[in-house]
Design a protein around this motif. Structure first.
Motif, mmCIF file in Angstrom:
data_model
loop_
_atom_site.group_PDB
_atom_site.id
_atom_site.type_symbol
_atom_site.label_atom_id
_atom_site.label_comp_id
_atom_site.label_asym_id
_atom_site.label_seq_id
_atom_site.Cartn_x
_atom_site.Cartn_y
_atom_site.Cartn_z
ATOM 1 N N ALA A 203 31.925 30.388 28.729
ATOM 2 C CA ALA A 203 33.059 29.655 29.304
ATOM 3 C C ALA A 203 34.375 30.387 29.046
ATOM 4 O O ALA A 203 35.218 30.507 29.950
ATOM 5 N N ARG A 204 34.537 30.886 27.820
ATOM 6 C CA ARG A 204 35.769 31.605 27.484
ATOM 7 C C ARG A 204 35.866 32.905 28.282
ATOM 8 O O ARG A 204 36.941 33.272 28.768
ATOM 9 N N PHE A 205 34.744 33.607 28.433
ATOM 10 C CA PHE A 205 34.736 34.872 29.167
ATOM 11 C C PHE A 205 35.104 34.629 30.633
ATOM 12 O O PHE A 205 35.895 35.363 31.235
ATOM 13 N N VAL A 206 34.533 33.559 31.214
ATOM 14 C CA VAL A 206 34.833 33.232 32.614
ATOM 15 C C VAL A 206 36.311 32.903 32.769
ATOM 16 O O VAL A 206 36.975 33.319 33.738
ATOM 17 N N GLU A 207 36.856 32.169 31.811
ATOM 18 C CA GLU A 207 38.285 31.797 31.839
ATOM 19 C C GLU A 207 39.172 33.037 31.796
ATOM 20 O O GLU A 207 40.129 33.171 32.582
ATOM 21 N N ILE A 208 38.829 33.975 30.893
ATOM 22 C CA ILE A 208 39.625 35.196 30.765
ATOM 23 C C ILE A 208 39.503 36.049 32.027
ATOM 24 O O ILE A 208 40.487 36.629 32.500
ATOM 25 N N ARG A 209 38.302 36.078 32.592
ATOM 26 C CA ARG A 209 38.099 36.901 33.788
ATOM 27 C C ARG A 209 38.850 36.327 34.995
ATOM 28 O O ARG A 209 39.435 37.072 35.788
ATOM 29 N N GLU A 210 38.869 34.999 35.128
ATOM 30 C CA GLU A 210 39.602 34.376 36.239
ATOM 31 C C GLU A 210 41.098 34.645 36.116
ATOM 32 O O GLU A 210 41.769 34.924 37.119
ATOM 33 N N LEU A 211 41.606 34.594 34.899
ATOM 34 C CA LEU A 211 43.022 34.898 34.677
ATOM 35 C C LEU A 211 43.324 36.355 35.024
ATOM 36 O O LEU A 211 44.352 36.673 35.643
ATOM 37 N N ALA A 212 42.403 37.232 34.645
ATOM 38 C CA ALA A 212 42.587 38.655 34.934
ATOM 39 C C ALA A 212 42.583 38.915 36.435
ATOM 40 O O ALA A 212 43.321 39.783 36.930
ATOM 41 N N MET A 213 41.769 38.184 37.170
ATOM 42 C CA MET A 213 41.736 38.348 38.618
ATOM 43 C C MET A 213 43.083 37.994 39.242
ATOM 44 O O MET A 213 43.502 38.576 40.247
ATOM 45 N N GLN A 214 43.783 37.037 38.623
ATOM 46 C CA GLN A 214 45.082 36.614 39.145
ATOM 47 C C GLN A 214 46.191 37.590 38.745
ATOM 48 O O GLN A 214 47.057 37.938 39.558
ATOM 49 N N THR A 215 46.159 38.053 37.496
ATOM 50 C CA THR A 215 47.242 38.903 36.982
ATOM 51 C C THR A 215 46.969 40.389 37.170
ATOM 52 O O THR A 215 47.877 41.209 36.975
ATOM 53 N N LYS A 216 45.720 40.729 37.529
ATOM 54 C CA LYS A 216 45.290 42.133 37.654
ATOM 55 C C LYS A 216 45.349 42.878 36.314
ATOM 56 O O LYS A 216 45.336 44.105 36.267
ATOM 57 N N ASP A 217 45.421 42.121 35.242
ATOM 58 C CA ASP A 217 45.404 42.722 33.896
ATOM 59 C C ASP A 217 44.050 42.401 33.262
ATOM 60 O O ASP A 217 43.815 41.258 32.844
ATOM 61 N N PHE A 218 43.203 43.406 33.181
ATOM 62 C CA PHE A 218 41.831 43.184 32.699
ATOM 63 C C PHE A 218 41.650 43.579 31.232
ATOM 64 O O PHE A 218 40.526 43.692 30.751
ATOM 65 N N SER A 219 42.751 43.769 30.538
ATOM 66 C CA SER A 219 42.646 44.196 29.138
ATOM 67 C C SER A 219 41.949 43.134 28.286
ATOM 68 O O SER A 219 41.179 43.438 27.374
#
Length: 465
Positions: A409-425
């Motif tokens: 769940a946490r990984f999916v949350e971080i990945r969705e945020l990264a998709m929006q901000t384009k920051d995948f760090s």
């Protein structure tokens, strides 16, 4: 009935296997000389002929099959090891036999019907030697008894060599009591500090080759179906074995089919202690390589081709087996797929059988919404024809009882945020933290899957956020 075809070394061609007696199919395979741990090369014929054993059991039923694999427990290498370590010979052989059986069981090898030890068959060897002398196929000289190669017209037929070529290409023991340089020892004298038995030629011990002839004759008869071993045994051991057996039992024929597996390499090079690439089976097991993985790598190459052991092949095999075991969890084996049986029956084409298994697994995985219990039962039974996915070999693949849902769940949350901000760090950081804990991270359009790998460490998950 499934038609079995085997490449017969004696005829140099693949032939339909026709048992002498379908109610009593018989196979003899040369086993180890027991003075040290079995290395990878020793293990290959065990696995190869275990697959043939399983196939014959499938086709002719277990009660109609006798599989014999011997132990050579009287040999100069054993004597030297006992002297080097200051231990009784019996202790060395007993310990080594125990190691061998444990290691081969870890590779999924079924126990043969009989595992005779050479020292248990000394009277039978003496009887056979006496018969060879009486029929002028052997002679006594200076406490030794030697087989007279000139007395057997077909000598060299198995290995395809002429006697002249064999003399030129082999390190022949030159001795003044030999009539022909190629004559080989059936019996030799023993000093007081070496194992020995009373015989008509004085206290002594058998030569290497006579032991298998005597044991096969006693346990399988003078004429049986299959004789196997590594191709390093083709000459001189099997050549000599065939010569003395055919002469001891004229007209019987000894073995109808001779099978030989090719040798093993490590990372593309001949296995050698000097190259630092010499491994015993126990070395790999102690390094965390499961026995089932070793078996899978062996079976991925046809037995008559050189097999190259590599760390990459082991990793790929482990991933495949983990996936297959997870896929069939809870399933019960039914009847093996005929396509897999046919592949194995075609001169033990285990690589082809594994290709069939991959295709079957792809169909099952491609229908996640369907009840594939029938297909899974067939897949499991098909794998077990190769000695894979058996319950006995499955402990290594049991996944730890860990709830990964919060991390997913946490990984999916971080990945969705990264998709929006384009920051995948943040995605990269969590992925690396999971990998460091021994977790395999599998991302796809369908979502994220976390799978514990072989190096999984639950304590390291505590720092993953």
């Amino acid at each position: 009935m499934t038609e079995i075809r085997l490449h017969n070394t004696k005829t140099r061609k693949k032939e339909v296997f026709t048992p002498i007696d379908t109610q009593n199919v018989r196979m003899y395979v040369c086993g180890p000389t027991v003075y040290d741990r079995a290395h990878l090369g020793n293990a290959r014929p065990v696995v190869v002929f275990d697959v043939l054993f399983r196939l014959l059991r499938e086709v002719y039923e277990p009660d109609h099959l006798t599989y014999v694999r011997n132990f050579t427990d009287v040999d100069d290498k054993i004597n030297a090891r006992a002297a080097e370590r200051g231990r009784p010979i019996g202790e060395i052989t007993e310990e080594t036999i125990g190691w061998f059986l444990d290691d081969m069981a870890t590779l999924g090898a079924l126990p043969p019907n009989a595992m005779p030890r050479a020292t248990q068959y000394i009277p039978q060897m003496i009887e056979m030697i006496e018969g060879l002398i009486a029929s002028d196929h052997a002679y006594a000289a200076e406490g030794h008894v030697l087989f007279a190669v000139d007395s057997y017209a077909d000598y060299g037929a198995l290995s395809g060599r002429s006697v002249d070529d064999m003399i030129a290409g082999a390190r022949v023991e030159v001795a003044p009591y030999k009539r022909n340089p190629m004559d080989f020892v059936l019996w030799k004298p023993s000093s007081d500090d070496l194992p020995g038995w009373d015989s008509p030629w004085g206290r002594g011990r058998p030569g290497w080759h006579i032991e298998c002839s005597a044991m096969a004759d006693d346990l399988l008869g003078a004429h049986f179906d299959i004789h196997g071993g590594g191709n390093d045994l083709m000459f001189p051991h099997h050549e000599n074995e065939m010569a003395q057996s055919c002469c001891a039992r004229p007209g019987a024929g000894f073995a109808n089919v001779w099978l030989h597996n090719e040798m093993l390499q490590v990372e593309g090079k001949k296995m050698s202690k000097s190259l630092g690439n010499f491994f015993t089976v126990r070395d790999l097991l102690d390094q965390g390589v499961p026995g089932e993985v070793i078996r899978f790598v062996f079976l991925s190459t046809h037995y008559r081709k050189p097999m190259d052991w590599t760390a990459e092949k082991a990793r790929e095999a482990e991933a495949t087996l983990r996936g297959w075991r997870k896929m069939v969890a809870g399933a019960e084996p039914t009847t093996p797929a005929q396509s897999v049986v046919d592949a194995v029956a075609d001169d033990l084409n285990t690589a082809g059988a594994i290709t069939e298994l991959h295709a079957m697994a792809k169909v099952i995985a491609g229908n996640p919404q369907k009840d594939c219990s029938v297909e899974k039962g067939t897949f499991l039974a098909s794998s077990q024809i190769l000695g894979l996915l058996s319950p006995e070999l499955g402990d290594w693949a049991e996944e730890p009882d860990v709830d990964f849902s919060p991390f997913v769940a946490r990984f999916v949350e971080i990945r969705e945020l990264a998709m929006q901000t384009k920051d995948f760090s943040g995605v990269d950081a969590m992925k690396q933290a999971l990998i460091a804990a021994g977790v395999e991270v599998r991302m796809s359009k369908a979502g994220v899957e976390l799978v514990p790998g072989p190096d999984f460490d639950a304590e390291k998950l505590e720092g993953v956020q």
